[in-house]
Design a protein around this motif. Structure first.
Motif, mmCIF file in Angstrom:
data_model
loop_
_atom_site.group_PDB
_atom_site.id
_atom_site.type_symbol
_atom_site.label_atom_id
_atom_site.label_comp_id
_atom_site.label_asym_id
_atom_site.label_seq_id
_atom_site.Cartn_x
_atom_site.Cartn_y
_atom_site.Cartn_z
ATOM 1 N N ARG A 134 -9.205 -1.599 2.934
ATOM 2 C CA ARG A 134 -8.974 -3.036 3.617
ATOM 3 C C ARG A 134 -7.604 -3.372 3.925
ATOM 4 O O ARG A 134 -7.383 -4.223 4.860
ATOM 5 C CB ARG A 134 -9.461 -3.913 2.615
ATOM 6 C CG ARG A 134 -11.026 -4.078 2.680
ATOM 7 C CD ARG A 134 -11.872 -5.286 1.939
ATOM 8 N NE ARG A 134 -13.014 -4.828 1.460
ATOM 9 C CZ ARG A 134 -13.304 -4.840 -0.024
ATOM 10 N NH1 ARG A 134 -12.051 -4.943 -0.850
ATOM 11 N NH2 ARG A 134 -14.374 -4.331 -0.401
ATOM 12 N N SER A 135 -6.908 -2.987 2.945
ATOM 13 C CA SER A 135 -5.456 -2.976 3.412
ATOM 14 C C SER A 135 -4.785 -2.390 4.511
ATOM 15 O O SER A 135 -4.106 -2.924 5.398
ATOM 16 C CB SER A 135 -4.580 -2.438 2.003
ATOM 17 O OG SER A 135 -4.700 -3.320 1.143
ATOM 18 N N SER B 192 -10.339 -1.232 -1.786
ATOM 19 C CA SER B 192 -9.133 -2.093 -1.610
ATOM 20 C C SER B 192 -8.084 -1.482 -0.753
ATOM 21 O O SER B 192 -7.767 -2.170 0.184
ATOM 22 C CB SER B 192 -8.620 -2.516 -2.898
ATOM 23 O OG SER B 192 -8.173 -1.388 -3.616
ATOM 24 N N THR C 238 0.781 -1.224 0.016
ATOM 25 C CA THR C 238 0.031 0.051 -0.082
ATOM 26 C C THR C 238 0.772 1.234 -0.053
ATOM 27 O O THR C 238 1.977 1.335 0.280
ATOM 28 C CB THR C 238 -0.746 0.076 1.130
ATOM 29 O OG1 THR C 238 0.078 0.088 2.360
ATOM 30 C CG2 THR C 238 -1.701 -1.114 1.328
ATOM 31 N N SER D 240 -11.517 5.610 6.302
ATOM 32 C CA SER D 240 -12.426 4.979 5.570
ATOM 33 C C SER D 240 -14.041 5.431 5.814
ATOM 34 O O SER D 240 -14.656 5.316 4.935
ATOM 35 C CB SER D 240 -12.029 3.554 5.712
ATOM 36 O OG SER D 240 -12.629 3.065 7.232
#
Length: 177
Positions: free
Chosen positions: A146-147, A143, A60, A134
């Motif tokens: 979520r990382s 995505s 990320t 988030s």
């Protein structure tokens, strides 16, 4: 006034048990202490969780959020600490010696305490920041968010692995006082 009389009675123990302490068994041979197989397992678990945290971080863009930079630093510190302690545990297992020295016990306790606090602080910061980014700001793609959350979860797993070692070291040190 009557007084009870107490007479000593000789009682023999079960047949077949040796007299006195058994050779090679000590009360401070607690599983999970440094220099034992379970201690090596806990160090390997710490190293594994910290390595996963670093792997997720590499995938990320963590430089955007400063709290995630702190997670990278904390996970790197934990990787170094766990790797060096795992090497020491492996060495102690190979030569067949236990690590029972009092100063060495303090070293393990203080090292686990410091790395545990740093990792817990970093995991808490990353968890709060990833939740804020988030849900409240709607700033990142699902995505990537979520990382960030996975990074926080594995940082907490790393903390719990350090916490196990810390409590076993403190309890074994306290039993030797």
């Amino acid at each position: 006034m009557s007084r009870p009389l107490v007479h000593a009675v000789e009682v023999e123990g079960p047949a077949g048990l040796p007299e006195g302490p058994q050779a090679g068994v000590r009360m401070d041979d607690v599983p999970g202490k440094p220099g034992t197989r379970l201690g090596l397992f806990f160090r390997s678990l710490q190293l594994f969780c910290a390595a996963i945290t670093l792997t997720v971080t590499v995938t990320t863009d963590f430089t955007v959020i400063p709290a995630l930079c702190f997670v990278v630093a904390a996970a790197s510190l934990l990787c170094l600490w766990s790797l060096s302690m795992a090497i020491l545990d492996t060495y102690a297992l190979c030569i067949g010696r236990r690590l029972r020295r009092r100063r060495l016990g303090w070293f393990f306790i203080i090292g686990d305490g410091i790395t545990g606090l740093v990792v817990f602080t970093a995991a808490s910061m990353a968890g709060g920041t990833s939740y804020f980014v988030s849900t409240d700001m709607k700033w990142c793609a699902p995505s990537i968010c979520r990382s960030y959350q996975a990074l926080s979860v594995f940082a907490f797993f790393s903390f719990f692995a350090v916490l196990l070692s810390f409590f076993l070291n403190v309890s074994s040190w306290a039993s030797n006082v």
